[in-house]
Design a protein around this motif. Structure first.
Motif, PDB file in Angstrom:
ATOM      1  N   ILE A  65      25.566  38.216  24.144  1.00 32.15           N
ATOM      2  CA  ILE A  65      26.958  38.931  24.439  1.00 32.15           C
ATOM      3  C   ILE A  65      27.489  38.052  25.777  1.00 32.15           C
ATOM      4  N   PRO A  66      28.683  37.876  25.874  1.00 36.83           N
ATOM      5  CA  PRO A  66      29.343  37.215  26.923  1.00 36.83           C
ATOM      6  C   PRO A  66      28.846  37.582  28.214  1.00 36.83           C
ATOM      7  N   THR A  67      28.710  36.809  29.118  1.00 39.94           N
ATOM      8  CA  THR A  67      28.424  37.227  30.579  1.00 39.94           C
ATOM      9  C   THR A  67      29.433  38.211  31.098  1.00 39.94           C
ATOM     10  N   GLU A  68      30.737  37.892  30.824  1.00 43.19           N
ATOM     11  CA  GLU A  68      32.082  38.716  31.224  1.00 43.19           C
ATOM     12  C   GLU A  68      31.890  40.199  30.906  1.00 43.19           C
ATOM     13  N   PHE A  69      31.366  40.435  29.733  1.00 41.24           N
ATOM     14  CA  PHE A  69      31.135  41.809  29.071  1.00 41.24           C
ATOM     15  C   PHE A  69      30.243  42.746  30.283  1.00 41.24           C
ATOM     16  N   PHE A  70      29.109  41.968  30.670  1.00 41.34           N
ATOM     17  CA  PHE A  70      28.266  42.632  31.577  1.00 41.34           C
ATOM     18  C   PHE A  70      28.739  42.843  32.970  1.00 41.34           C
ATOM     19  N   ALA A  71      29.502  41.787  33.314  1.00 36.73           N
ATOM     20  CA  ALA A  71      30.022  41.707  34.895  1.00 36.73           C
ATOM     21  C   ALA A  71      30.881  42.784  34.719  1.00 36.73           C
ATOM     22  N   GLU A  72      31.771  43.250  33.812  1.00 39.51           N
ATOM     23  CA  GLU A  72      32.695  44.301  33.909  1.00 39.51           C
ATOM     24  C   GLU A  72      32.048  45.631  33.555  1.00 39.51           C
ATOM     25  N   VAL A  73      30.994  45.602  32.984  1.00 40.46           N
ATOM     26  CA  VAL A  73      30.246  46.997  32.944  1.00 40.46           C
ATOM     27  C   VAL A  73      29.667  47.357  34.079  1.00 40.46           C
ATOM     28  N   LEU A  74      28.948  46.281  34.668  1.00 41.26           N
ATOM     29  CA  LEU A  74      28.295  46.638  36.175  1.00 41.26           C
ATOM     30  C   LEU A  74      29.394  46.414  37.412  1.00 41.26           C
ATOM     31  N   ASP A  75      30.679  46.438  37.100  1.00 42.89           N
ATOM     32  CA  ASP A  75      31.548  46.673  38.223  1.00 42.89           C
ATOM     33  C   ASP A  75      31.561  45.453  39.082  1.00 42.89           C
ATOM     34  N   LEU A  76      31.289  44.324  38.486  1.00 42.48           N
ATOM     35  CA  LEU A  76      30.960  42.982  39.395  1.00 42.48           C
ATOM     36  C   LEU A  76      32.460  42.459  39.561  1.00 42.48           C
ATOM     37  N   SER A  77      32.976  42.097  40.718  1.00 44.49           N
ATOM     38  CA  SER A  77      34.200  41.471  40.697  1.00 44.49           C
ATOM     39  C   SER A  77      34.465  40.591  41.810  1.00 44.49           C
TER      40      SER A  77
END
Length: 266
Positions: A65-77
Motif C-alpha cells: 500500500i502506498p506510504t502516503e495512505f499510512f501517513a494519513e491514517v497515523l496523522d503524520l503531517s
C-alpha cells in the motif's frame, strides 16, 4: 629499621568505621549506576526528539500500500509534525487495524526519525454485491476495496437486508461463511459471477434458496440444506447443457429432479 616500617600493621579502624566506609563506597557505586542509567535514558530521549520524517514499510504480500495512505491514517503531517518520542505505538497499531484493510501489523520506532511498519493485508475472496467498494475475506469479514484488490475477478455475494449500513469491519454470519467456502471449493471448474444468499432465511421454506450465476450464463437454484448434493447433480447435467445453445436456469431444489428453463439473452 626501614624494612620494619614497611611491614608494620596499618591503622586499626573500629568496626563501626569499617561499616561506614563500606556503606559510603556502596552508595557511590549505586549513585554511579543510576546516574549512568539516567544519562543513557537522556541520550535515548534526545535521539527520539525529532519529527517523524518517514515510514519504512514491508508487506508480507505484494504489492504494498502506498506510504502516503499510512501517513494519513497515523496523522503524520509535515505542517504539524509528530515527534518520535511522543508517538504511541499502541495507538498507531489500533489506527492501522481500524482501516480493516490490514489483517495484522507490527510497528516499531527507528531513531532518530523513522517508523518501521510490517503488515499483512486482508485477501479478498469475493465482493459484496449489496454495497460498492466492499470485499469479503476468507473469514467472512467485510472490508473496503482499494485499487490494489478491486481489479481481481471475484464473485459478487448478496446478503440482503441484514447487512449493516456501514459494513466495513462487520462479519458475515457463520452459516453464510460456510456456504461461501463450500461453493468456492465446489465450483472451481466453472467461474462464479454471483452468489445470492439473501433468501436463506425467507419466511416460508419454499422461498428459501441459494442462487448461483456462472460467468458462462447458467443459473442454479439450490436449497440451503442440500446445496452440495445439488451442485453434484448439476455437474452430471453440464454435458447435456453444453450440447444446447444459450443459457439455462437449472432448478435443483426438488430431490432427484431438475427443471430447466432457457433464459432470454436479451
Amino acid at each position: 629499621m626501614g624494612m620494619w616500617a614497611l611491614l608494620r600493621p596499618g591503622p586499626n579502624y573500629s568496626f563501626a568505621k569499617v561499616v561506614l566506609i563500606l556503606f559510603l563506597s556502596a552508595g557511590c557505586l549505586v549513585s554511579l549506576f543510576f546516574g549512568l542509567q539516567a544519562y543513557l535514558h537522556y541520550l535515548k530521549v534526545q535521539s527520539e526528539s525529532h519529527p517523524i520524517r518517514g515510514i519504512v514499510q514491508a508487506a508480507t504480500d505484494s504489492p504494498s500500500i502506498p506510504t502516503e495512505f499510512f501517513a494519513e491514517v497515523l496523522d503524520l503531517s509535515v505542517d504539524e509534525p509528530t515527534y518520535l518520542n511522543r508517538f504511541s505505538i499502541k495507538e498507531g497499531i489500533e489506527k492501522i487495524l481500524g482501516t480493516h484493510l490490514i489483517r495484522q501489523a507490527i510497528l516499531q520506532k527507528i531513531p532518530p526519525d523513522l517508523l518501521y511498519l510490517e503488515y499483512e493485508m486482508r485477501e479478498p475472496v469475493a465482493y459484496l454485491g449489496d454495497y460498492s467498494h466492499t470485499a469479503i475475506d476468507e473469514q467472512g469479514l467485510l472490508f473496503p476495496t482499494i485499487p490494489l484488490n478491486s481489479t481481481k475477478k471475484l464473485p459478487r455475494v448478496f446478503l440482503g437486508k441484514h447487512v449493516s449500513e456501514e459494513p466495513w469491519g462487520t462479519a458475515m454470519r457463520g452459516e453464510e461463511v460456510k456456504i461461501l467456502r463450500d461453493l468456492r471449493a465446489s465450483c472451481k471448474e466453472e467461474e462464479l459471477a454471483s452468489i445470492d444468499l439473501s433468501k436463506l432465511e425467507a419466511q416460508t421454506f419454499g422461498k428459501r434458496e441459494i442462487l448461483l450465476v456462472f460467468t458462462r450464463g447458467n443459473t442454479l437454484r439450490l436449497t440451503p440444506k442440500n446445496y452440495l448434493k445439488e451442485i453434484d447433480c448439476y455437474g452430471k447435467l453440464k454435458a447435456l447443457l453444453q450440447e444446447k445453445e444459450g443459457s439455462w436456469i437449472v432448478d435443483l431444489r426438488i430431490p432427484h429432479m431438475a427443471f430447466l428453463q432457457e433464459t432470454d439473452d436479451e
